[in-house]
Design an enzyme around this catalytic site. Structure first.
Site, short mmCIF file in Angstrom:
data_model
loop_
_atom_site.label_atom_id
_atom_site.label_comp_id
_atom_site.label_asym_id
_atom_site.label_seq_id
_atom_site.Cartn_x
_atom_site.Cartn_y
_atom_site.Cartn_z
CG ASP A 97 -0.29 -0.43 2.51
OD1 ASP A 97 0.95 -0.42 2.57
OD2 ASP A 97 -1.01 -0.75 3.46
CG HIS B 127 -5.72 -2.01 8.68
ND1 HIS B 127 -5.80 -0.68 9.02
CD2 HIS B 127 -4.42 -2.36 8.89
CE1 HIS B 127 -4.60 -0.27 9.38
NE2 HIS B 127 -3.76 -1.26 9.32
P1 PGA Z 1 2.16 -1.49 12.87
O1 PGA Z 1 1.00 -1.38 11.79
O2 PGA Z 1 3.10 -2.53 12.35
O3 PGA Z 1 2.78 -0.14 12.89
O4 PGA Z 1 1.51 -1.90 14.15
C1 PGA Z 1 0.40 -2.53 11.31
C2 PGA Z 1 -0.72 -2.17 10.39
O5 PGA Z 1 -1.38 -1.14 10.60
O6 PGA Z 1 -0.99 -2.94 9.45
#
Ligand code: PGA
Length: 238
Positions: free
Chosen positions: A67, A138
């Site tokens: 993304d 998500h």
């Molecule tokens: P993080 O984010 O690794 O910073 O916890 C994960 C995500 O939002 O997919």
């Protein structure tokens, strides 16, 4: 589904890096599906270390990221292209032309999403897809919704995602509200999936995603339908 519980972040990162390295050794021209966020940073550090020690070769590797924020270009230090260059690509012998991140600056986002799906297809899909999990469940930026979206698409970020990601920006107002994300089709077509989760704040959502009903309200729950998922988690302590 295989679940590996680790003692701490370092062990989680090392276990994940071992799986990635095994994939790369078995298939030097692998297509890696990569993720950003705080969770995979330690894994990337380990992969960089092995590359520098001459133990891991990226010369034939291709990569496809999940993304990108809309409106940010690769020079912006909050963009996911910048993140990937900074944490991995600039430090290993990968051909940067073989690394792919959606173009957050694309004016025609629909065309960019179609291009990205065609690209993934032309690479034959990913051999292994790395995933983190958001506080709302998500994966990529596939936010809770009434349906699972198959294709790469433009998404409005959930308020909980904006809040969670504000820690990387000067203020919450600077967090982009839209992103382009690989859809569930791209993610689920990966031959293997490696889901990482770190910290007690991920415990509840991870349990729902892995053991609760499969629903687009918990996007990661779709992974229950994938035949080759490894979860590496350290969610009992911070
Ligand atoms: P993080 O984010 O690794 O910073 O916890 C994960 C995500 O939002 O997919």
């Amino acid at each position: 589904m295989k679940i590996i519980r680790t003692k701490n972040y370092e062990e989680m990162s090392f276990e994940a890096a071992k799986i990635m390295a095994a994939q790369m050794v078995l298939k030097p021209q692998s297509v890696l599906g990569l993720a950003t966020g705080s969770t995979p940073i330690g894994m990337y550090e380990q992969l960089v270390k092995w590359n520098k020690e001459g133990k891991l070769d990226f010369s034939q590797i291709r990569s496809v990221n999940l993304d990108e924020y809309c409106g940010l270009d690769g020079e912006n230090d909050q963009s996911y292209r910048y993140f990937m260059n900074h944490h991995l690509f600039n430090h290993v012998n990968i051909d940067i032309n073989n690394t792919h991140v959606p173009n957050g600056k694309a004016v025609d986002t629909k065309a960019e999403c179609e291009r990205y799906d065609a690209l993934i297809e032309s690479l034959g899909g990913t051999d292994i897809q790395v995933l983190g999990i958001g506080p709302d469940g998500h994966i990529g930026f596939n936010e809770p919704d009434a349906v699972f979206t198959k294709s790469t698409h433009r998404v409005e970020l959930d308020p909980s995602t904006v809040e969670a990601n504000a820690r990387f920006f000067a203020s919450i107002d600077d967090v982009p509200r839209f992103a382009l994300t690989m859809g569930m089709g791209g993610i689920m077509s990966a031959k293997k999936i490696l889901l990482m989760a770190n910290g007690t704040k991920k415990k509840e959502i991870l349990e729902k995603a892995l053991f609760g009903p499969i629903t687009p309200e918990i996007p990661a729950s779709i992974l229950q339908l994938h035949p080759d998922v490894t979860v590496i988690c350290c969610v009992e302590n911070d």
